[in-house]
Design an enzyme around this catalytic site. Structure first.
Site, PDB file in Angstrom:
ATOM      1  N   HIS A 180      18.696-102.752  28.349  1.00  0.00           N
ATOM      2  CA  HIS A 180      19.623-103.042  29.271  1.00  0.00           C
ATOM      3  C   HIS A 180      21.079-103.489  28.771  1.00  0.00           C
ATOM      4  O   HIS A 180      21.998-103.016  29.114  1.00  0.00           O
ATOM      5  CB  HIS A 180      19.217-104.029  29.435  1.00  0.00           C
ATOM      6  N   GLU A 216      18.665 -93.650  30.124  1.00  0.00           N
ATOM      7  CA  GLU A 216      18.108 -91.824  29.796  1.00  0.00           C
ATOM      8  C   GLU A 216      16.911 -92.399  30.161  1.00  0.00           C
ATOM      9  O   GLU A 216      15.728 -90.980  29.943  1.00  0.00           O
ATOM     10  CB  GLU A 216      18.435 -91.208  28.722  1.00  0.00           C
TER      11      GLU A 216
HETATM   12  P1  AMP Z   1      14.735-100.796  34.918  1.00  0.00           P
HETATM   13  O1  AMP Z   1      15.066-103.008  34.823  1.00  0.00           O
HETATM   14  O2  AMP Z   1      13.736-101.108  34.239  1.00  0.00           O
HETATM   15  O3  AMP Z   1      15.238-101.386  35.853  1.00  0.00           O
HETATM   16  O4  AMP Z   1      16.222-100.844  34.100  1.00  0.00           O
HETATM   17  C1  AMP Z   1      17.152-100.898  34.229  1.00  0.00           C
HETATM   18  C2  AMP Z   1      18.279-100.203  33.767  1.00  0.00           C
HETATM   19  O5  AMP Z   1      18.170 -99.824  31.888  1.00  0.00           O
HETATM   20  C3  AMP Z   1      17.840 -98.793  34.223  1.00  0.00           C
HETATM   21  O6  AMP Z   1      19.184 -97.695  34.321  1.00  0.00           O
HETATM   22  C4  AMP Z   1      16.984 -97.896  32.871  1.00  0.00           C
HETATM   23  O7  AMP Z   1      16.854 -96.634  32.711  1.00  0.00           O
HETATM   24  C5  AMP Z   1      17.219 -98.930  31.558  1.00  0.00           C
HETATM   25  N1  AMP Z   1      16.370 -99.048  30.286  1.00  0.00           N
HETATM   26  C6  AMP Z   1      15.069 -99.475  30.674  1.00  0.00           C
HETATM   27  N2  AMP Z   1      14.876 -99.374  29.316  1.00  0.00           N
HETATM   28  C7  AMP Z   1      15.696 -98.470  28.798  1.00  0.00           C
HETATM   29  C8  AMP Z   1      15.715 -98.377  27.335  1.00  0.00           C
HETATM   30  N3  AMP Z   1      15.121 -98.845  26.691  1.00  0.00           N
HETATM   31  N4  AMP Z   1      16.360 -97.536  26.547  1.00  0.00           N
HETATM   32  C9  AMP Z   1      17.904 -98.090  27.619  1.00  0.00           C
HETATM   33  N5  AMP Z   1      17.792 -97.700  28.756  1.00  0.00           N
HETATM   34  C10 AMP Z   1      16.924 -98.530  29.068  1.00  0.00           C
END
Ligand code: AMP
Length: 282
Positions: free
Chosen positions: A37, A148
């Site tokens: 994030h 991604e």
């Molecule tokens: P989430 O809180 O899981 O809904 O994720 C929020 C955003 O962070 C989404 O666009 C995810 O794809 C991105 N995200 C989560 N984990 C990663 C990671 N390891 N690397 C890059 N982006 C991430």
């Protein structure tokens, strides 16, 4: 940096920024923030005058047997992460602020949501597209940042923005990994020590597929076999899906003649983890 729960207050702040001619980047999240994030917030901060991070565990994107109630939360730690990464505002609404009891409108994207995670989580992308549309209308960002890591989500949002004429640039950001290759995820906290070790099989199996592609493999079924063999060797891992699809429309491919997305979802014990890579056909 401010933390705001109400849509009205958020809009007032956005209006004041607009009066000053500031550009705005939005990073939608469900909180329990990690380096993945943080990389999105930092990129948004580098490319915009102001950055809004939304932290909202969106109930309508969770299926009935999924982890809505146990999803990890730590707002105080998230505030520090956002501040350090350059955010200007955290939008952290209650569920009742986002969804009135009499709401009957949702956003559905067809076709591209049917395979991969969409096949396993039938209401998921309608929930994601609905909340992201609402966030776009509340924050009116110039750019919005998505990882991604959630490759299908990124493709679906790009399609929705194009189909519905949102005047917003969607910026994809690379997957951030732990030292041993496991993609960072808020859900990694569910893993026991033993499961955490086993979870490295996701990235290892994808690396084997990359090797096979580099060595000239051009059949999707054989590539899937390379991955499944690795996963099957890990007793704590159970395959949910292994998909080799076109990287833009996400339709399954047989022979690899264009750029592909290799995406997997694997259960490690009870925890479902996803990972992927895109391979550009030259
Ligand atoms: P989430 O809180 O899981 O809904 O994720 C929020 C955003 O962070 C989404 O666009 C995810 O794809 C991105 N995200 C989560 N984990 C990663 C990671 N390891 N690397 C890059 N982006 C991430």
């Amino acid at each position: 940096m401010e933390t705001v729960q109400s849509i009205k207050e958020t809009r007032e702040l956005i209006k004041s920024w607009r009066r000053n001619g500031y550009t705005i980047g939005l990073v939608p999240t469900m909180g329990f923030l990690h380096e993945g994030h943080k990389s999105l917030i930092k990129k948004a901060s580098a490319e915009n005058d102001k950055v809004v991070v939304s932290i909202f565990v969106n109930p309508i994107q969770f299926g009935p047997n999924e982890d809505l109630t146990s999803y990890p939360r730590d707002l105080e730690k998230d505030k520090i992460t956002c501040d350090n990464a350059g955010a200007d505002l955290i939008f952290n609404p209650q569920v009742s602020e986002m969804y009135s009891d009499n709401a009957v409108t949702s956003v559905t994207v067809d076709e591209i949501t049917e395979g991969l995670c969409g096949a396993k989580r039938p209401i998921h992308f309608r929930g994601v597209c609905t909340v992201v549309s609402k966030l776009f209308n509340i924050v009116t960002p110039d750019r919005a940042y998505f990882g991604e890591k959630d490759s299908q989500q990124l493709a679906v949002i790009k399609r929705m923005v194009s189909d519905l004429n949102f005047d917003i640039d969607i910026v994809g950001c690379p997957i951030i990994r732990e030292e041993d290759g496991l993609a960072k995820s808020s859900r990694n906290i569910y893993l026991s020590d033993e499961e955490r070790k086993a979870a490295t099989v996701l990235n290892k199996s994808l690396n084997s597929a990359k090797d096979a592609l580099q060595n000239g493999e051009r059949y999707a079924s054989k590539l899937a076999h390379v991955i499944s063999e690795k996963i099957d060797n890990e007793p704590l891992a159970k395959i949910d899906y292994i998909e080799i699809v076109d990287s833009v429309d996400l339709k399954p491919v047989c022979e690899i003649t264009s750029s592909i997305l290799v995406a997997i979802a694997i259960y490690i014990g009870k925890t479902r983890l996803i990972d992927n890579f895109t391979w550009n056909f030259k």
